[in-house]
Structure formats: structure tokens, C-alpha cells
Design a protein around this motif. Structure first.
Motif: not given
Length: 273
Positions: A30-36, A68-73, A90-106
Motif C-alpha cells: 500500500m505504501r508503494d501504491l500511495k507513492t505512485i 484507498s490504502y486499507k487492506e480488506f478481506d 477498529k485497527p489504527p490507520a498506518d500513519s505513513t499512509l495518512k494524508m499530509t496537510d499538503g495532500e488535502k483538498a484545496p
């Protein structure tokens, strides 16, 4: 009728540890998918500014979000005692995959002309610059995904999940789960739909579950454990995945190499920004 694979021993699952699956070596992280995704947006923004839309930013039209980056089964182990205390996990979200301030909608919304150029609906701009095929969205994707994958491991995983849910062994386990739920005074047809009930899905992590959720989750977890739904489902799904790996082995190996190239392209685009 589905050609159902022969199964070996079905393990009794009694904890939430990760269960290895045949497609794991070919799954993109998921980390690579977000990078892409982030790199594609950055390249698309470069394209838009080159067309004269100087106010365009990479987050102007989002094509992904944190969900988009949550694993599901369909089935993962739920501890009955923990469910009785806290409701559905409710497992905690991976902090490295959370939106940064710059990625949030303008605050600024795109104009109709900007959207047309971004999506490739318009072939030219007010400055007579040619819009690339597929718009800047397509251009951004090509900058990263410069070669098509021969097969997508995540799509194959979806196929294996669907096949498992149609398998007679999984269906029998689900029938047993329904009977168990009914004996405990609850009428539910599908544990997946039950778990995704908006009443508790909308509950934020850290907010206590109410009595109804805790009771339902505890009964659900006990019934799933009693009939070993996770063990049956994962064993069946793994059997279908083995078939898919065997049928696509060379393509999956090739896919890994191509995907690694995508990640390098993405990292190059993002370097220094």
C-alpha cells in the motif's frame, strides 16, 4: 458449477495473526501504491501548469483518499472477549499512509475548463496549447506507469475472494454461522454485511462502542469461532489463489519487475519536491 479445489487440513484459527497467502510474494504494498498515486498527481499538475493553468495544484482533483490504502478481506479473526468489551475491531490507520496537510483538498475548486483539460475532454486550451491524450490525468499516469502490467496480483486476489465466497465449503460454514446466530437471538444473513453496518462503521476509533454493538460483535465473534469461518474461508481462498499463481506464474514475475520500475519513476518525480 465451480470446479472446487481439493483442500488439505483446515486449521482452527484462534488469533488475529497474519495468515500467509500464495499471492503474497506478488502483492504491491500500500505504501508503494500511495507513492505512485501521489507522483501521478504531481506529474499531472506539472502538465496542467505547462498548459497555462498556473493555479493548478496536485490536490485539485483527488483520485484517491486514505480509504484507498486499507487492506480488506471478507473474514478476519475477531476475538470474542475483546468484541464483548469494545465492539468490532477498529485497527489504527498506518500513519505513513495518512494524508499530509499538503495532500488535502484545496479551498479553491477547479474551473470547468481546468477539469476538461485535466480529464482530456478538451483538446486545446485558451492559449492554443495541445492537451495530451487522456488529458493531464493520462499524462501523469504515463509518466509513472510507462509499461503495462501483464497481470495485476490484487485483481487476482479479488478473484480468489469471490471464488471462495461461492465455494460450497464456505457456504456451509456460513449456514452454520447463521444457525448459531439464531440460537443466540440474532437474525442476520451475512457476517460481512453485519460487520459493515453503518451504525458501527461510522464510529471513530477511540469512541466507545454502544451496548448493541458490543453484544452483536461478541455473538458474531463466538459464532465465527465456533464454526471456524476464518479457517475455512482462508483455506479455500488459498486453494483458489494457488491455481491463479500456477496459471500466471511467469506474468506475476514479470509484473513485479515492471511495478518496481513504476515505483522508481514515482520516486524520481517526487524527489526534491
Amino acid at each position: 458449477m465451480i470446479d472446487e479445489p481439493v483442500l488439505g487440513d483446515i486449521p482452527k484459527i484462534s488469533d488475529s495473526g497474519k495468515i500467509p497467502m500464495p499471492l503474497d510474494p506478488y502483492m504491491s504494498s500500500m505504501r508503494d501504491l500511495k507513492t505512485i498515486d501521489v507522483a501521478q498527481e504531481a506529474a499531472a499538475a506539472d502538465c496542467m501548469r505547462a498548459l497555462g493553468y498556473t493555479g493548478w495544484t496536485a490536490n485539485m482533483l483527488r483520485t484517491w483518499d486514505e480509504e484507498s490504502y486499507k487492506e480488506f478481506d471478507f473474514f478476519e479473526y475477531i476475538d470474542p472477549e475483546e468484541a464483548a468489551r469494545s465492539g468490532y475491531p477498529k485497527p489504527p490507520a498506518d500513519s505513513t499512509l495518512k494524508m499530509t496537510d499538503g495532500e488535502k483538498a484545496p479551498k479553491k475548486s477547479p474551473t470547468s475548463r481546468e477539469v476538461e483539460a485535466f480529464e482530456g475532454i478538451r483538446t486545446g486550451t485558451t492559449t492554443d496549447r495541445a492537451v495530451p491524450q487522456g488529458g493531464c490525468l493520462g499524462e501523469g499516469q504515463r509518466k509513472v506507469r510507462d509499461e503495462a502490467l501483464p497481470v495485476d496480483a490484487r485483481s487476482l486476489a479479488v478473484d480468489s475472494r469471490r471464488s471462495a465466497m461461492q465455494d460450497s465449503r464456505v457456504k456451509a460454514a456460513l449456514d452454520s454461522w447463521r444457525s448459531c446466530m439464531q440460537k443466540n437471538g440474532l437474525q442476520h444473513q451475512d457476517p460481512v454485511i453485519l460487520r459493515l453496518n453503518p451504525l458501527w462503521v461510522s464510529r471513530k476509533a477511540g469512541t466507545p462502542a454502544d451496548d448493541r454493538e458490543r453484544h452483536t460483535a461478541a455473538v458474531d465473534a463466538r459464532c465465527q469461532q465456533e464454526v471456524n469461518i476464518v479457517g475455512v474461508y482462508k483455506t479455500v481462498r488459498a486453494a483458489y489463489e494457488t491455481r491463479l499463481v500456477d496459471a500466471n506464474k511467469s506474468k506475476l514475475i514479470q509484473k513485479n519487475a515492471i511495478f518496481e520500475g513504476w515505483v522508481r519513476n514515482a520516486e524520481s518525480i517526487l524527489a526534491g519536491r
